[in-house]
Design a protein around this motif. Structure first.
Motif, PDB file in Angstrom:
ATOM      1  N   TRP A  17      20.741  34.933  31.239  1.00  0.00           N
ATOM      2  CA  TRP A  17      20.139  33.565  31.034  1.00  0.00           C
ATOM      3  C   TRP A  17      20.631  33.130  31.448  1.00  0.00           C
ATOM      4  O   TRP A  17      21.854  32.411  31.853  1.00  0.00           O
ATOM      5  N   GLN A  18      20.997  33.432  33.238  1.00  0.00           N
ATOM      6  CA  GLN A  18      21.881  32.444  34.150  1.00  0.00           C
ATOM      7  C   GLN A  18      21.429  32.356  35.616  1.00  0.00           C
ATOM      8  O   GLN A  18      20.364  33.169  35.752  1.00  0.00           O
ATOM      9  N   THR A  19      21.756  31.405  36.441  1.00  0.00           N
ATOM     10  CA  THR A  19      20.823  31.023  37.178  1.00  0.00           C
ATOM     11  C   THR A  19      21.399  32.382  38.575  1.00  0.00           C
ATOM     12  O   THR A  19      20.156  32.376  39.212  1.00  0.00           O
ATOM     13  N   LEU A  20      22.594  32.174  39.083  1.00  0.00           N
ATOM     14  CA  LEU A  20      22.916  33.673  39.971  1.00  0.00           C
ATOM     15  C   LEU A  20      23.992  34.440  39.248  1.00  0.00           C
ATOM     16  O   LEU A  20      24.368  34.445  37.939  1.00  0.00           O
ATOM     17  N   THR A  21      23.813  35.728  39.727  1.00  0.00           N
ATOM     18  CA  THR A  21      24.430  36.555  38.926  1.00  0.00           C
ATOM     19  C   THR A  21      25.173  37.590  40.594  1.00  0.00           C
ATOM     20  O   THR A  21      24.404  37.804  41.471  1.00  0.00           O
ATOM     21  N   VAL A  22      26.158  38.137  39.965  1.00  0.00           N
ATOM     22  CA  VAL A  22      26.785  38.665  41.043  1.00  0.00           C
ATOM     23  C   VAL A  22      26.647  40.663  40.116  1.00  0.00           C
ATOM     24  O   VAL A  22      26.893  40.433  39.353  1.00  0.00           O
ATOM     25  N   ALA A  23      25.696  41.662  40.304  1.00  0.00           N
ATOM     26  CA  ALA A  23      25.600  42.560  40.049  1.00  0.00           C
ATOM     27  C   ALA A  23      26.403  43.914  40.968  1.00  0.00           C
ATOM     28  O   ALA A  23      25.795  44.204  41.846  1.00  0.00           O
ATOM     29  N   ASN A  24      26.123  44.726  40.451  1.00  0.00           N
ATOM     30  CA  ASN A  24      26.723  45.870  40.929  1.00  0.00           C
ATOM     31  C   ASN A  24      25.099  46.584  41.235  1.00  0.00           C
ATOM     32  O   ASN A  24      24.223  47.217  39.554  1.00  0.00           O
ATOM     33  N   GLY A  25      25.033  47.036  42.694  1.00  0.00           N
ATOM     34  CA  GLY A  25      23.199  47.525  43.016  1.00  0.00           C
ATOM     35  C   GLY A  25      22.856  49.365  41.516  1.00  0.00           C
ATOM     36  O   GLY A  25      22.272  49.622  41.658  1.00  0.00           O
ATOM     37  N   ASP A  26      24.244  49.651  41.926  1.00  0.00           N
ATOM     38  CA  ASP A  26      24.333  51.100  41.042  1.00  0.00           C
ATOM     39  C   ASP A  26      24.253  51.760  39.861  1.00  0.00           C
ATOM     40  O   ASP A  26      24.484  51.964  39.037  1.00  0.00           O
ATOM     41  N   LYS A  27      25.294  50.017  39.094  1.00  0.00           N
ATOM     42  CA  LYS A  27      25.556  50.391  36.921  1.00  0.00           C
ATOM     43  C   LYS A  27      24.855  49.401  36.287  1.00  0.00           C
ATOM     44  O   LYS A  27      24.452  48.116  36.997  1.00  0.00           O
ATOM     45  N   ALA A  28      24.232  49.156  35.041  1.00  0.00           N
ATOM     46  CA  ALA A  28      23.709  48.409  34.282  1.00  0.00           C
ATOM     47  C   ALA A  28      24.981  47.844  33.648  1.00  0.00           C
ATOM     48  O   ALA A  28      25.654  47.805  33.502  1.00  0.00           O
ATOM     49  N   PRO A  29      25.153  46.435  33.478  1.00  0.00           N
ATOM     50  CA  PRO A  29      26.352  45.476  32.669  1.00  0.00           C
ATOM     51  C   PRO A  29      26.703  46.436  31.536  1.00  0.00           C
ATOM     52  O   PRO A  29      27.656  46.176  31.132  1.00  0.00           O
TER      53      PRO A  29
END
Length: 141
Positions: A100-112
């Motif tokens: 639950w957050q408004t913006l996320t920086v995520a790796n497109g290859d890996k799950a958090p």
């Protein structure tokens, strides 16, 4: 092709955190909203803006594993705002375990979280609501 757009300004997200353990039904004061600055994108990362958050029965039990002050867990439908990943372009809609957050920086290859899937693109629903990507048969709230 990944977007060459790079942000020149600081970006902050707002996260809903578990302020205190739930007793009986979760109440408004069991949650808090905190702001956090996001780091610039690295190679193969995407910046996503929340469109829908899941509200699922498992969340209550899942949050028992985390200390107070931890962000709420959960799936999210998000729109890609910036990309340094060749498989994601600006404007794509994705599903990710972003919480639950408004913006996320995520790796497109890996799950958090290792037991979950990495972010994936939502196919064109041809006019149907994007929220269907969270659970077609009503598992989500």
């Amino acid at each position: 092709m990944a977007s060459s757009n790079t942000r020149n300004t600081m970006v902050k997200t707002k996260k809903f955190v578990m302020a205190k353990r739930f007793t009986n039904e979760p109440k408004l004061d069991d949650f808090a909203i905190v702001e956090e600055e996001l780091s610039p994108l690295s190679d193969r990362e995407i910046l996503c803006e929340a469109q829908w958050w899941s509200v699922d029965p498992y969340m209550r039990l899942a949050m028992e594993r985390y200390p107070e002050g931890s962000p709420m867990v959960g799936l999210q439908i998000a729109k890609v705002l910036e990309s340094k990943h060749p498989s994601f372009k600006v404007g794509d809609n994705v599903v990710g375990f972003f919480g639950w957050q408004t913006l996320t920086v995520a790796n497109g290859d890996k799950a958090p979280i290792p037991t979950h899937l990495p972010p994936y693109k939502i196919p064109d629903f041809e006019g149907l609501p994007l929220s269907l990507a969270l659970g077609v048969l009503g598992r989500t709230g």
